[in-house]
Design an enzyme around this catalytic site. Structure first.
Site, PDB file in Angstrom:
ATOM      1  N   GLY A  12       0.770  -1.243   0.000  1.00 50.43           N
ATOM      2  CA  GLY A  12       0.000   0.000   0.000  1.00 50.43           C
ATOM      3  C   GLY A  12       0.796   1.286   0.000  1.00 50.43           C
ATOM      4  O   GLY A  12       0.307   2.318   0.468  1.00 50.43           O
ATOM      5  N   ASN A  14       1.462   3.021  -2.620  1.00 46.74           N
ATOM      6  CA  ASN A  14       0.750   3.940  -3.527  1.00 46.74           C
ATOM      7  C   ASN A  14      -0.512   4.486  -2.870  1.00 46.74           C
ATOM      8  O   ASN A  14      -0.858   5.653  -3.062  1.00 46.74           O
ATOM      9  CB  ASN A  14       0.431   3.254  -4.857  1.00 46.74           C
ATOM     10  N   MET A  96      -3.651  -7.181  -7.416  1.00 43.84           N
ATOM     11  CA  MET A  96      -3.009  -8.269  -8.147  1.00 43.84           C
ATOM     12  C   MET A  96      -3.977  -9.270  -8.777  1.00 43.84           C
ATOM     13  O   MET A  96      -3.637 -10.433  -8.940  1.00 43.84           O
ATOM     14  CB  MET A  96      -2.006  -8.999  -7.229  1.00 43.84           C
ATOM     15  N   ARG A  97      -5.177  -8.815  -9.083  1.00 43.22           N
ATOM     16  CA  ARG A  97      -6.129  -9.731  -9.729  1.00 43.22           C
ATOM     17  C   ARG A  97      -6.550  -9.178 -11.090  1.00 43.22           C
ATOM     18  O   ARG A  97      -6.625  -7.954 -11.274  1.00 43.22           O
ATOM     19  CB  ARG A  97      -7.369  -9.914  -8.854  1.00 43.22           C
ATOM     20  N   ASN A 118      -5.138   2.497 -13.415  1.00 40.60           N
ATOM     21  CA  ASN A 118      -4.138   1.575 -12.860  1.00 40.60           C
ATOM     22  C   ASN A 118      -2.754   2.183 -12.993  1.00 40.60           C
ATOM     23  O   ASN A 118      -2.506   3.006 -13.873  1.00 40.60           O
ATOM     24  CB  ASN A 118      -4.189   0.247 -13.638  1.00 40.60           C
ATOM     25  N   HIS A 120       1.157   0.859 -13.525  1.00 36.78           N
ATOM     26  CA  HIS A 120       1.927  -0.338 -13.864  1.00 36.78           C
ATOM     27  C   HIS A 120       3.419   0.004 -13.836  1.00 36.78           C
ATOM     28  O   HIS A 120       3.837   1.007 -14.416  1.00 36.78           O
ATOM     29  CB  HIS A 120       1.516  -0.867 -15.242  1.00 36.78           C
TER      30      HIS A 120
HETATM   31  C1  GRF Z   1       3.632  -0.997  -7.450  1.00 42.33           C
HETATM   32  O1  GRF Z   1       4.913  -1.173  -7.999  1.00 42.33           O
HETATM   33  C2  GRF Z   1       2.611  -0.802  -8.545  1.00 42.33           C
HETATM   34  O2  GRF Z   1       3.088  -0.131  -9.650  1.00 42.33           O
HETATM   35  C3  GRF Z   1       2.290  -2.234  -8.909  1.00 42.33           C
HETATM   36  O3  GRF Z   1       2.300  -2.946  -7.698  1.00 42.33           O
HETATM   37  C4  GRF Z   1       3.136  -2.279  -6.764  1.00 42.33           C
HETATM   38  C5  GRF Z   1       2.283  -1.991  -5.567  1.00 42.33           C
HETATM   39  O4  GRF Z   1       3.016  -1.413  -4.519  1.00 42.33           O
HETATM   40  N1  GRF Z   1       1.048  -2.310  -9.638  1.00 42.33           N
HETATM   41  P1  GRF Z   1       2.283  -0.802  -3.247  1.00 42.33           P
HETATM   42  O5  GRF Z   1       1.391  -1.902  -2.678  1.00 42.33           O
HETATM   43  O6  GRF Z   1       1.495   0.384  -3.714  1.00 42.33           O
HETATM   44  O7  GRF Z   1       3.377  -0.449  -2.294  1.00 42.33           O
END
Ligand code: GRF
Length: 216
Positions: A12, A14, A96-97, A118, A120
């Site tokens: 988390g 982000n 992740m789904r 999203n 990526h």
């Molecule tokens: C990040 O690198 C994002 O780009 C990818 O999964 C990771 C998630 O990291 N989709 P966090 O859970 O936000 O720390």
């Protein structure tokens, strides 16, 4: 304030950056809830601490159902929660789904784009899928990148809102690449969301059928 629901499966960081941007009034949004498919995801405890509704929606494990049936059953439960919350956008932050096209199309706007965003960890269309920083590093790529995009039924496709590239030539480990990338993610995602969520953009259809997102 644009009401959003954040989807995440892990640590988390982000989510943290989005939450911080809201607190600092750099992002005019309100997180109605954080939804995770993982019961022990750190993001859920982070959301709870911040006083945000945190929901664990478990995916069914029945062995008599196909992958698609399980996916749809899971999404049905998620949709029930979302319909109560009525967000304007869904923000995927390390979720992740894979989402079904049926679910994605529920959020298609009258203008054609989907109100799901999203982030990526690569310069799409290079290295879609999981562990994208590791994929770039192991490939021997000289650069890696970060992409913020609208979600479409094909995984890690969809019109690109923002991209940033960074050199990984001097990185010796995947960890170093990820550290560099995450720093960019934490700045780029809230910054991009600030104009995407308020729908201050046009999506142009350019030659060869490609879509181009232009910030207004
Ligand atoms: C990040 O690198 C994002 O780009 C990818 O999964 C990771 C998630 O990291 N989709 P966090 O859970 O936000 O720390």
């Amino acid at each position: 304030m644009v009401p959003i629901v954040v989807f995440a499966s892990g640590r988390g960081s982000n989510f943290d950056s989005i939450q911080r941007a809201i607190e600092e009034k750099k992002l005019n949004a309100r997180i109605l809830a954080v939804i995770s498919d993982k019961k022990d995801a750190l993001v859920l405890s982070k959301a709870e601490k911040a006083g945000i509704v945190s929901l664990h929606v478990a995916a069914p494990v029945s062995s008599t159902q196909s992958v698609l049936e399980r996916r749809m059953a899971h999404e049905k439960k998620i949709l029930e929660e979302i319909q109560k919350l009525k967000p304007q956008f869904l923000v995927l932050a390390g979720y992740m789904r894979i989402l079904t096209s049926e679910f994605i199309n529920e959020f298609r706007s009258e203008k054609g784009y989907v109100r799901i965003v999203n982030i990526h960890p690569s310069l799409l269309p290079s290295f879609p899928g999981t562990d994208a920083y590791a994929q770039a590093f192991r490939y021997g790529a000289k650069v890696s990148g970060v992409t913020v995009h609208f979600v479409e039924p094909k995984v890690d496709s969809g019109p690109i809102c923002a991209q940033e590239v960074f050199s990984i030539e001097d990185c010796h480990t995947v960890g170093e690449v990820e550290k560099r990338g995450l720093e960019i993610e934490h700045r780029l995602y809230p910054q991009t969301l600030s104009w995407v969520l308020t729908e201050k953009f046009e999506i142009e259809r350019r030659s060869e059928g490609r879509f181009y997102v232009r910030q207004n």
